[in-house]
Design a protein around this motif. Sequence first.
Motif, PDB file in Angstrom:
ATOM      1  N   THR A 177       3.687  -2.478   8.234  1.00  0.00           N
ATOM      2  CA  THR A 177       2.436  -1.784   8.462  1.00  0.00           C
ATOM      3  C   THR A 177       1.890  -2.166   9.835  1.00  0.00           C
ATOM      4  N   ALA A 178       0.806  -1.515  10.224  1.00  0.00           N
ATOM      5  CA  ALA A 178       0.232  -1.765  11.547  1.00  0.00           C
ATOM      6  C   ALA A 178      -0.103  -3.237  11.746  1.00  0.00           C
ATOM      7  N   GLU A 179      -0.593  -3.897  10.689  1.00  0.00           N
ATOM      8  CA  GLU A 179      -0.989  -5.290  10.794  1.00  0.00           C
ATOM      9  C   GLU A 179       0.208  -6.224  10.972  1.00  0.00           C
ATOM     10  N   GLU A 180       1.403  -5.759  10.602  1.00  0.00           N
ATOM     11  CA  GLU A 180       2.592  -6.606  10.656  1.00  0.00           C
ATOM     12  C   GLU A 180       3.423  -6.407  11.920  1.00  0.00           C
ATOM     13  N   SER A 204       2.514   4.445   1.038  1.00  0.00           N
ATOM     14  CA  SER A 204       2.650   5.049   2.353  1.00  0.00           C
ATOM     15  C   SER A 204       2.895   6.542   2.294  1.00  0.00           C
ATOM     16  N   THR A 245       2.609  -3.177  20.626  1.00  0.00           N
ATOM     17  CA  THR A 245       1.729  -2.090  20.206  1.00  0.00           C
ATOM     18  C   THR A 245       0.971  -1.517  21.392  1.00  0.00           C
ATOM     19  N   GLU A 284       0.861   3.712  11.844  1.00  0.00           N
ATOM     20  CA  GLU A 284       0.308   3.168  10.599  1.00  0.00           C
ATOM     21  C   GLU A 284       1.387   2.417   9.826  1.00  0.00           C
ATOM     22  N   ASP A 295       4.485  -6.382  15.934  1.00  0.00           N
ATOM     23  CA  ASP A 295       4.360  -7.320  17.049  1.00  0.00           C
ATOM     24  C   ASP A 295       3.287  -6.824  18.012  1.00  0.00           C
ATOM     25  N   PRO A 296       2.186  -7.553  18.162  1.00  0.00           N
ATOM     26  CA  PRO A 296       1.112  -7.079  19.043  1.00  0.00           C
ATOM     27  C   PRO A 296       1.550  -6.942  20.499  1.00  0.00           C
ATOM     28  N   SER A 340      -2.235  10.365  13.498  1.00  0.00           N
ATOM     29  CA  SER A 340      -2.562   9.541  12.336  1.00  0.00           C
ATOM     30  C   SER A 340      -2.635  10.422  11.103  1.00  0.00           C
ATOM     31  N   GLU A 371       0.847  -1.178   0.000  1.00  0.00           N
ATOM     32  CA  GLU A 371       0.000   0.000   0.000  1.00  0.00           C
ATOM     33  C   GLU A 371       0.888   1.236   0.000  1.00  0.00           C
TER      34      GLU A 371
END
Length: 220
Positions: A192-195, A90, A201, A182, A197-198, A142, A88
């Motif tokens: 990206t945010a989805e990748e 950026s 975050t 983001e 390490d939770p 953001s 995506e």
Amino acid sequence: MSGRSFLALTLTPEAPLEDWLVALDHQITRSVGFFAGKPVILDLSMMQADTPNLAFLLPALKERGIRVLGIENGDRSWPAVADWEWPESSVGGRSSGPITAPEEEPEGPPEPTTLLIEDPVRSGQHIVWPDGDVVILGAVASGAEVSAGGSIHVYGALRGRAIAGIGGHSNARIYTRNLAAELVAIDGFYATAEEMDPACTEKPAQVLLSGEALLFRPLP
């Protein structure tokens, strides 16, 4: 002290692609390191679904060390690009017009300096500081973006995009008291945010580069 508006480099290939890549190689030879660590957007506006050798374009750019952070004006339904990994975009904003690469590298790197930003970085702001670290006492909202030749230190929440180590500085890091970004990137490698390490975050964390992978570690 203030930053500058951040503009990504845009590559707009033309057919025949073989000739375009030869010209690109010539430019890279004349200006070694010109693309190192710089965000690049691949603009496919001059390509068609049946453009010869289109399938090999993205791999050819990766072989040349050009890391594409976004692809625009193409169609994912084209058979030739079915196997591409479409990142995506950026980096937004307006076109800066043609950019001429320098004929040769400068004799030596400038002394690193630190950009101190005391106010929050608001949505829509793009800050770039290629000469050293960026220290932000507030938050990064953001939709905002901060780029640095060195490390990025955010004493508030990091909710926008942080791009450290531009220009090939792989030892740069990103520090924040609240990792909610983001996108983060170091020396052209990004997540990206989805990748992310939770486990790190929404907490104090640092981001560093190990080989070709970003690592996320908690801060005390």
